[in-house]
Write an enzyme that holds these catalytic residues in place. Structure first.
Site, PDB file in Angstrom:
ATOM      1  N   TYR A 117      13.923  -3.896   8.047  1.00 23.45           N
ATOM      2  CA  TYR A 117      13.703  -3.645   6.601  1.00 23.45           C
ATOM      3  C   TYR A 117      13.872  -2.375   6.172  1.00 23.45           C
ATOM      4  O   TYR A 117      14.709  -1.884   5.190  1.00 23.45           O
ATOM      5  CB  TYR A 117      12.111  -3.931   6.538  1.00 23.45           C
ATOM      6  CG  TYR A 117      11.622  -3.328   5.069  1.00 23.45           C
ATOM      7  CD1 TYR A 117      11.783  -3.659   3.974  1.00 23.45           C
ATOM      8  CD2 TYR A 117      10.623  -1.954   5.475  1.00 23.45           C
ATOM      9  CE1 TYR A 117      11.469  -3.159   2.815  1.00 23.45           C
ATOM     10  CE2 TYR A 117      10.284  -1.425   4.287  1.00 23.45           C
ATOM     11  CZ  TYR A 117      10.409  -2.082   2.933  1.00 23.45           C
ATOM     12  OH  TYR A 117      10.068  -1.437   1.814  1.00 23.45           O
ATOM     13  N   VAL A 143      -5.333  -6.157  14.459  1.00 24.80           N
ATOM     14  CA  VAL A 143      -4.965  -4.901  14.563  1.00 24.80           C
ATOM     15  C   VAL A 143      -3.924  -4.487  15.650  1.00 24.80           C
ATOM     16  O   VAL A 143      -4.243  -4.856  16.866  1.00 24.80           O
ATOM     17  CB  VAL A 143      -6.156  -3.848  14.845  1.00 24.80           C
ATOM     18  CG1 VAL A 143      -5.679  -2.510  14.990  1.00 24.80           C
ATOM     19  CG2 VAL A 143      -7.043  -3.867  13.792  1.00 24.80           C
ATOM     20  N   ASP A 161       1.459  -5.427  19.929  1.00 27.57           N
ATOM     21  CA  ASP A 161       1.865  -4.372  18.675  1.00 27.57           C
ATOM     22  C   ASP A 161       3.037  -5.178  18.176  1.00 27.57           C
ATOM     23  O   ASP A 161       3.833  -6.038  18.871  1.00 27.57           O
ATOM     24  CB  ASP A 161       2.124  -3.224  19.576  1.00 27.57           C
ATOM     25  CG  ASP A 161       1.985  -1.964  18.539  1.00 27.57           C
ATOM     26  OD1 ASP A 161       2.007  -2.634  17.364  1.00 27.57           O
ATOM     27  OD2 ASP A 161       2.123  -1.164  19.025  1.00 27.57           O
ATOM     28  N   THR A 194      11.218   3.863  -0.051  1.00 25.66           N
ATOM     29  CA  THR A 194      10.037   3.842   0.879  1.00 25.66           C
ATOM     30  C   THR A 194      10.198   5.073   1.981  1.00 25.66           C
ATOM     31  O   THR A 194      11.228   5.552   2.156  1.00 25.66           O
ATOM     32  CB  THR A 194       9.926   2.567   1.603  1.00 25.66           C
ATOM     33  OG1 THR A 194       8.995   2.741   2.596  1.00 25.66           O
ATOM     34  CG2 THR A 194      11.487   2.086   2.228  1.00 25.66           C
ATOM     35  N   ASP A 195       8.992   5.440   2.097  1.00 20.45           N
ATOM     36  CA  ASP A 195       8.927   6.567   3.015  1.00 20.45           C
ATOM     37  C   ASP A 195       9.532   5.985   4.420  1.00 20.45           C
ATOM     38  O   ASP A 195       9.645   6.947   5.293  1.00 20.45           O
ATOM     39  CB  ASP A 195       7.450   6.917   3.622  1.00 20.45           C
ATOM     40  CG  ASP A 195       6.347   5.873   3.695  1.00 20.45           C
ATOM     41  OD1 ASP A 195       6.672   4.569   3.946  1.00 20.45           O
ATOM     42  OD2 ASP A 195       5.223   6.136   3.775  1.00 20.45           O
ATOM     43  N   GLU A 196       9.516   4.600   4.737  1.00 21.24           N
ATOM     44  CA  GLU A 196      10.322   4.151   6.178  1.00 21.24           C
ATOM     45  C   GLU A 196      11.533   4.427   6.323  1.00 21.24           C
ATOM     46  O   GLU A 196      11.969   4.468   7.244  1.00 21.24           O
ATOM     47  CB  GLU A 196       9.944   2.611   5.967  1.00 21.24           C
ATOM     48  CG  GLU A 196       8.577   2.269   5.781  1.00 21.24           C
ATOM     49  CD  GLU A 196       8.060   0.801   6.487  1.00 21.24           C
ATOM     50  OE1 GLU A 196       8.897   0.177   7.359  1.00 21.24           O
ATOM     51  OE2 GLU A 196       7.288   0.365   6.297  1.00 21.24           O
ATOM     52  N   PHE A 214       4.091  -7.328  -6.267  1.00 25.18           N
ATOM     53  CA  PHE A 214       3.084  -6.521  -6.284  1.00 25.18           C
ATOM     54  C   PHE A 214       3.320  -5.243  -7.117  1.00 25.18           C
ATOM     55  O   PHE A 214       2.647  -4.792  -8.153  1.00 25.18           O
ATOM     56  CB  PHE A 214       2.738  -6.281  -4.868  1.00 25.18           C
ATOM     57  CG  PHE A 214       1.641  -5.017  -4.661  1.00 25.18           C
ATOM     58  CD1 PHE A 214       0.490  -4.772  -5.247  1.00 25.18           C
ATOM     59  CD2 PHE A 214       2.075  -3.926  -3.657  1.00 25.18           C
ATOM     60  CE1 PHE A 214      -0.092  -3.666  -5.066  1.00 25.18           C
ATOM     61  CE2 PHE A 214       1.177  -2.995  -3.302  1.00 25.18           C
ATOM     62  CZ  PHE A 214       0.194  -2.885  -4.224  1.00 25.18           C
ATOM     63  N   ASN A 233       1.522   1.115  -0.386  1.00 22.48           N
ATOM     64  CA  ASN A 233       0.653   0.902  -1.461  1.00 22.48           C
ATOM     65  C   ASN A 233      -0.303   0.125  -1.157  1.00 22.48           C
ATOM     66  O   ASN A 233      -0.140  -0.956  -0.586  1.00 22.48           O
ATOM     67  CB  ASN A 233       1.444   0.635  -2.738  1.00 22.48           C
ATOM     68  CG  ASN A 233       2.443   1.634  -3.536  1.00 22.48           C
ATOM     69  OD1 ASN A 233       2.496   1.467  -4.555  1.00 22.48           O
ATOM     70  ND2 ASN A 233       2.513   2.685  -2.582  1.00 22.48           N
ATOM     71  N   LEU A 263      11.608 -14.784  -8.009  1.00 19.96           N
ATOM     72  CA  LEU A 263      10.335 -15.550  -7.661  1.00 19.96           C
ATOM     73  C   LEU A 263      10.514 -16.132  -6.263  1.00 19.96           C
ATOM     74  O   LEU A 263      10.266 -17.448  -6.104  1.00 19.96           O
ATOM     75  CB  LEU A 263      10.097 -16.753  -8.697  1.00 19.96           C
ATOM     76  CG  LEU A 263       9.905 -16.163 -10.112  1.00 19.96           C
ATOM     77  CD1 LEU A 263       9.854 -17.627 -10.834  1.00 19.96           C
ATOM     78  CD2 LEU A 263       8.682 -15.420  -9.932  1.00 19.96           C
ATOM     79  N   ALA A 265      15.977  -0.157   7.811  1.00 20.98           N
ATOM     80  CA  ALA A 265      17.439   0.115   7.605  1.00 20.98           C
ATOM     81  C   ALA A 265      17.989  -0.373   6.330  1.00 20.98           C
ATOM     82  O   ALA A 265      18.939   0.338   5.849  1.00 20.98           O
ATOM     83  CB  ALA A 265      18.185  -0.510   8.967  1.00 20.98           C
ATOM     84  N   SER A 266      17.754  -1.667   5.777  1.00 18.86           N
ATOM     85  CA  SER A 266      18.329  -1.965   4.678  1.00 18.86           C
ATOM     86  C   SER A 266      17.863  -1.215   3.538  1.00 18.86           C
ATOM     87  O   SER A 266      18.794  -0.910   2.589  1.00 18.86           O
ATOM     88  CB  SER A 266      17.846  -3.498   4.674  1.00 18.86           C
ATOM     89  OG  SER A 266      16.289  -3.651   4.337  1.00 18.86           O
ATOM     90  N   LYS A 267      16.817  -0.630   3.385  1.00 17.05           N
ATOM     91  CA  LYS A 267      16.150   0.153   2.343  1.00 17.05           C
ATOM     92  C   LYS A 267      17.162   1.607   2.507  1.00 17.05           C
ATOM     93  O   LYS A 267      17.511   2.043   1.381  1.00 17.05           O
ATOM     94  CB  LYS A 267      14.829   0.515   2.559  1.00 17.05           C
ATOM     95  CG  LYS A 267      13.804  -0.624   2.220  1.00 17.05           C
ATOM     96  CD  LYS A 267      13.885  -1.158   0.868  1.00 17.05           C
ATOM     97  CE  LYS A 267      13.420  -0.563  -0.527  1.00 17.05           C
ATOM     98  NZ  LYS A 267      13.685  -0.878  -1.717  1.00 17.05           N
TER      99      LYS A 267
END
Ligand code: NAD
Ligand code: DAU
Length: 345
Positions: free
Chosen positions: A153, A209, A275, A128-130, A15, A183, A39, A155-157
């Site tokens: 996710y 949601v 959730d 990322t902001d995460e 993306f 984004n 890919l 934690a890996s970033k």
């Protein structure tokens, strides 16, 4: 202002990577881009359908964890900058199957750092902001805040960010990092909330949601992320981290309202479902450091969400084949039971 000639854009069929390649070449037609992409399900050649016939774009299909292939590609193509978008990126997928997130996001980034060190190439890493974790009301994360990730996710970033910074300190290699907010925009795989809700609404399907829907996100247009990355590539201080977002967040329920109003759909499609485990309540970043480079976001988050929703109306050719393929299996696994609990079909 730096001159950049030959870029290796990892994850360039995803993306944000594909939006960046398109933006960069429009602004810098004299440079060359080698897209390096495994890919995966999220990497789609069609995201760059209009560019493959252009002389200054090429594709290498490969894993960022393949050190020999990354090294050879950089040497053969005379690469002077690696921009690393390649990652597993979806929080829900990281809850279902976390190990591949460590393989690509941590080890893959580590391999890129090794090649950058060996060949003396600059690396720009997309984060990322995460990595800041979910943050209390009224605070906005600044680049020096401690990292407190809360999903596999994130934690890996965060681990990747720390490797990048450690390589800069230990080996003195030239690196920069940008940490992006949520984004939205063209070519976003429909597992993420805005494209999922937009395509479900178009099809008249329920919008799942999570929880009360009062979680807060800064829904920034991908265009503004691309201009922010460009500003750091050209003018950023080597070794530094820059937040990229609008600094304005909204609740998920507000985002859903914009999607439904933009598409003229009934709000009864909204279904509150079980959730996400460990769901981060709020992200918000201070972007003054990037502004000091002369950058400003063009889009308000409300405009960004509305424009993204409209893109899915106009580009069914892109998402309909995705939604009828392997995505369906994931969707049923993720949502069938949750939606059944609401009485929705
Ligand atoms: P995406 O999931 O749409 O695309 C990821 C791309 O990486 C795909 O083309 C995929 O094929 C490729 N890829 C995955 N594993 C690979 C591997 N091992 N080797 C080579 N290529 C591989 O992701 P996105 O949303 O475009 O995110 C791009 C980057 O931006 C990621 O690093 C992500 O963490 C970060 N980010 C995303 C957002 C967001 O809101 N989407 C916000 C901030 C930061
Ligand atoms: O903040 C940046 C991050 O934004 C990126 O680093 C990630 O790669 C990207 O996936 C995104 O993470 P989020 O978890 O915030 O995005 P997602 O689109 O999955 O969800 C946005 C919000 O919507 C979040 O609060 C969860 C909620 N949501 C999501 C889905 C998929 C729902 O309520 N229902 C859903 O079905």
């Amino acid at each position: 202002m730096r001159e950049i000639k030959n870029l290796l854009v990892t994850g360039g069929c995803g993306f944000i990577g594909s939006n960046f390649v398109r933006y960069w070449l429009a602004q810098h037609p004299q440079s060359r881009v080698v897209v390096y992409d495994k890919l995966t399900y999220a990497g789609r050649k069609e995201n760059l359908h209009d560019l493959w016939d252009t002389a200054n774009v090429s594709l290498v299909v490969g894993d960022i964890g393949d050190q020999d292939l990354v090294r050879r590609t950089c040497q053969d193509e005379g690469i002077d900058l690696i921009v690393n978008f390649a990652a597993e990126t979806h929080v829900d997928q990281s809850i279902l199957g976390p190990l591949v997130f460590t393989d690509t996001n941590v080890r893959g980034t580590h391999v890129l750092l090794e090649v950058a060190r060996e060949l003396g190439i600059r690396l720009h890493h997309i984060s990322t902001d995460e990595v800041y974790g979910h943050i209390r009301d009224n605070h906005q994360s600044v680049e020096t805040d401690e990292l407190a990730p809360r999903s596999p996710y994130a934690a890996s970033k965060a681990a990747a960010d720390q490797l990048v910074q450690a390589y800069a300190i230990t080996y003195g290699i030239p690196v920069t990092i940008t940490r992006g907010a949520n984004n939205v925009g063209p070519y976003q795989y429909p597992e993420k909330a805005v494209p999922l809700f937009s395509t479900n609404a178009i099809l008249g399907e329920p919008l799942p949601v999570y929880g009360d829907g009062l979680q807060m996100r800064d829904y920034a247009h991908v265009y503004d992320h691309c201009t922010g990355i460009e500003a750091v590539l050209l003018k950023g201080v080597i070794g530094e981290v820059y937040n990229v977002g609008t600094g304005r967040e909204m609740t998920n329920l507000e985002m859903v309202d914009i999607v439904l109003d933009t598409l003229g759909k009934d709000h009864s499609l909204v279904k509150h479902v079980t959730d996400r485990p460990g769901h981060d309540r709020r992200y918000s970043m201070n972007v003054d450091k990037l502004r000091a480079l002369g950058w400003e976001p063009k889009y308000d988050p409300k405009q960004a969400v509305a424009e993204a929703a409209r893109w899915y109306v106009e580009n069914r050719w892109w998402w309909e084949p995705i939604r009828s393929g392997e995505f369906r299996e994931y969707y049923d696994r993720q949502y069938a039971e949750r939606l059944a609990g609401t009485g929705a079909k």
